[in-house]
Design a protein around this motif. Sequence first.
Motif, mmCIF file in Angstrom:
data_model
loop_
_atom_site.group_PDB
_atom_site.id
_atom_site.type_symbol
_atom_site.label_atom_id
_atom_site.label_comp_id
_atom_site.label_asym_id
_atom_site.label_seq_id
_atom_site.Cartn_x
_atom_site.Cartn_y
_atom_site.Cartn_z
ATOM 1 N N UNK A 61 -1.587 -5.096 -0.693
ATOM 2 C CA UNK A 61 -0.873 -4.110 0.145
ATOM 3 C C UNK A 61 0.194 -3.425 -0.344
ATOM 4 N N UNK A 62 1.107 -4.256 -0.973
ATOM 5 C CA UNK A 62 2.271 -3.770 -1.453
ATOM 6 C C UNK A 62 2.202 -2.821 -2.788
ATOM 7 N N UNK A 63 1.179 -3.225 -3.423
ATOM 8 C CA UNK A 63 0.734 -2.070 -4.538
ATOM 9 C C UNK A 63 0.332 -0.778 -3.908
ATOM 10 N N UNK A 64 -0.543 -0.941 -2.778
ATOM 11 C CA UNK A 64 -1.173 0.106 -2.192
ATOM 12 C C UNK A 64 0.287 1.124 -1.604
ATOM 13 N N UNK A 65 0.948 0.428 -0.968
ATOM 14 C CA UNK A 65 1.939 1.349 -0.390
ATOM 15 C C UNK A 65 2.804 1.927 -1.510
ATOM 16 N N UNK A 66 3.100 1.340 -2.707
ATOM 17 C CA UNK A 66 3.907 2.078 -3.578
ATOM 18 C C UNK A 66 3.001 3.056 -4.405
ATOM 19 N N UNK A 67 1.897 3.244 -4.325
ATOM 20 C CA UNK A 67 1.043 4.076 -5.024
ATOM 21 C C UNK A 67 0.857 5.186 -3.859
ATOM 22 N N UNK A 68 0.626 5.078 -2.639
ATOM 23 C CA UNK A 68 0.084 6.036 -1.825
ATOM 24 C C UNK A 68 1.141 6.678 -1.085
ATOM 25 N N UNK A 69 2.627 6.027 -1.107
ATOM 26 C CA UNK A 69 3.682 6.580 -0.154
ATOM 27 C C UNK A 69 3.984 7.932 -0.981
ATOM 28 N N UNK A 70 4.266 7.999 -2.016
ATOM 29 C CA UNK A 70 4.758 9.513 -2.665
ATOM 30 C C UNK A 70 3.395 10.548 -2.780
#
Length: 859
Positions: A806-815
């Motif tokens: 989930x943390x990896x996904x947040x870092x990838x999609x947020x920007x």
Amino acid sequence: MADKIARGFCGWLLALTSFCLQATPDYQLPDNIQPNFQQISLKVDPDQADFSGDTFIDLTIKQATDKVGFYQIDLTLDKVELIRDGKSIPLTVSGGDYDIFWGQSATVLEPGDYQLHIQYKGKVNTSSDGMYLARFEERNYLFTQFEDMEARRAFPSFDQPNYKIPFQLKIQAPEKHVVLSNTPVLSREVKDGWQTVEFKRTKPLPTYLVAYAIGELDSAEISGLSVPGRIYTPKGKAEQTRFIIKHMPQILKSLEDYFGMPYPYEKLDFIAVPNFTHGAMENAGLITFRSSLLLLEDEPGLAERSGPLDTVTHELAHQWYGNLVTMSWWDDLWLNEAFASWMASKVMMKLYPELNFHTRIVQEGAFEADASPTTKPVKKIVRSSADVMDGLGLNYSKGESILNMIESLTGEAPFQKAVQAYMQKHKWGNTTADDLWAVLGDVADFDVPAMMKTYLEQPGYPLVSFAADGTVSQSRYHLAGADVAEQSWIVPLSVSFKKNGKLQRRMLYLDKPSSNVVELAEADWVYPNDNAMGYFRWQMSAQQMRALLKDIDALNGREKKELLYNSGALLQAGKADFEQHLSVLNTLAADKEPMVARAVVASLNDFTYLVDKTNEDDFASFLQTKLLPWYQQLGMSQRPDDSEDVIKLRQAVFSLLSLYGHVPEVDSKAQALAASYLHEPVSVPRNLASYALRNAAKYGNAEWYEKFNQAYLKHTDANIRGTIMAGMYFPQDSNLTKVLNFSFDEQMSPANVIYNLVVASRAQEQQDLLYQWLDKHFEQLVERMPSYHIGRMPEFVSSSCNAHNIQLAKAFYTPRMDKFDGMARSFEVAMNDASQCVAMKQRFQSSFTQLLKQVNQKR
């Protein structure tokens, strides 16, 4: 008088024209202009990236204005003018929101009839939106996919479903190509190696149903239809259409009989498309399909035929639901999809009883998504294509479930009568949900509009509770720990109950939070969902459940399945514990019906999110106890007299054992089947091959990847390629990278890239390598994949049950999420589902592991 005053006001205050026209939302064209007919001329070569077009739109200006709106995306407009009485009125074009462009006139456009003339150029899409390129076996083809808001990529238009008008197409293309459209050819001229094909004028259509195709296509005639029909395929593939040709006439006849009216268009052509985002598209008279659905063996096995036949029936049903009668706006898309799915199921039950569509509990495909706190109503505000696609699956599954429920309450004959009346009244026009409620209300003895609004205009569904004193109450179903708003429904309950040794039935309408039903007081047990037709979950006391399990044969097969699925839902909601759920599962595991046994296997599969390194051996032992007897009884060889239920039960047992069972005998068999399939695909049924391949990829040595890749490249058959791709669960870093890189191979169609990413995302528990690769290659993916898939990437690829992921996904999609239409919403849905899964894993895993140990100790 009021209209005249309004026109005068707007004429004087042109600067405030937009104020005067705000009867429609800003994401739709103002309703002061009505298109009546559109001519489209195109010059297209599948071997060239560019195309040109010229279109005339006959329209009526109903109120004085100084501008005309239309839709377009990525087109270069060379000339835009209005023509009236042979005189040109130049328009200056500027862009607006929601793909709407405005042609501004220097003078007032008085009410009357005009022609909007636009000359333009564009580039052929290379994914699968709008008019797009499909490359197959060294040949280029052009196809179209205009639903929902993609026609504007191919020609400027009034691209809204409520503007339902006739079209006429004229297409110039190189002489070697077959050119197709919605209607028969009116004329064809050839000059200097180019052909000009003019098609007959269409019946009234919304823009999203306009279609054409250009390429070196072969075809086969479909005889026995009420109109001329053919199936078109890429070069050399027409011989593979015999199965569909054989079945189309009886499917079409069954639909015509149900509606009491003939197929409404002049011809009925199918096309097998090698690069297609969706499964199929119901374009009037020119229906497109993924090639895997039409290019089949002459007599595919039972397990392989239900999908193609169901899809064909669904798309044919759309010729009435959606095409002949079209929703007015995309917020009522469910009117199209739910009815087509419901109608397809009805025809499948009638024509193909051996495929067991009567045992399907459709709502089970909707309940998980509809329970999420992020879920929107089926009928919701739709401003853009991303809004249409948000929760699209519920249009099909929830919509069909609600129609099933309504038909079961009104009766089949009255329901059919209402449908026929609806079609006759609204043919060639547009409708809203209220139009449907009106005709159904005429044949029902309950308030149809009131009931339907509670299911379609709010998300979620009820949990109905039965107390020992006869109190029946409702609340909103939700997963344990989820925070949802409370709601209520009008819930029809067809209740069976046992009291004083006597089986009784009662029909109830629960239209308030709770009600006391005297007859149910002190019942031994209650079953409130006759034939499993209701759209709700339910619970009763543990004592009553034990009594029902002792009397389990009072229920039919569908009801037994629903009882088990309902028990699992209560567990997920924190309304039952593992011991209670296991008692239901164990009771039904002893049932002799294969359809019930399949439900047991499906329920065991629901536990897999709780399996990790700490309990995988215990889970394997648990599965061995439950499934090895079935595995040994069924074997792995399909017998000529196997029913569809037996075939699918064998598949379900093998899938779980091969992925989680750690049984040497099963693993050895799986890898033997995988090797056999890769060498000669016809040697293994596809429904078993995909799981055998997963086992080989997951547990075999690293050399398996090359075998997979070579077999994929050797075959161009879409079904073989799809089976191989679905098996590529390679956990090794080097092989996973190869799988991901294969997304850019020219042998991988753009429409299939997302499915390749889905498989790769599930290959490793920790997804660091996946996100490193996505971060490096995202721009390439954007260029290659359909825009719909880019926007939905979070839901497809990132619905994990792992906090680290989930943390990896947040870092990838947020920007990135705000740059792509729909991605922010998809990310919200994916992260909510992932976080909910992690929370449930934390809540249940300890007790699940303890249960496994207790069960295994008793062996």
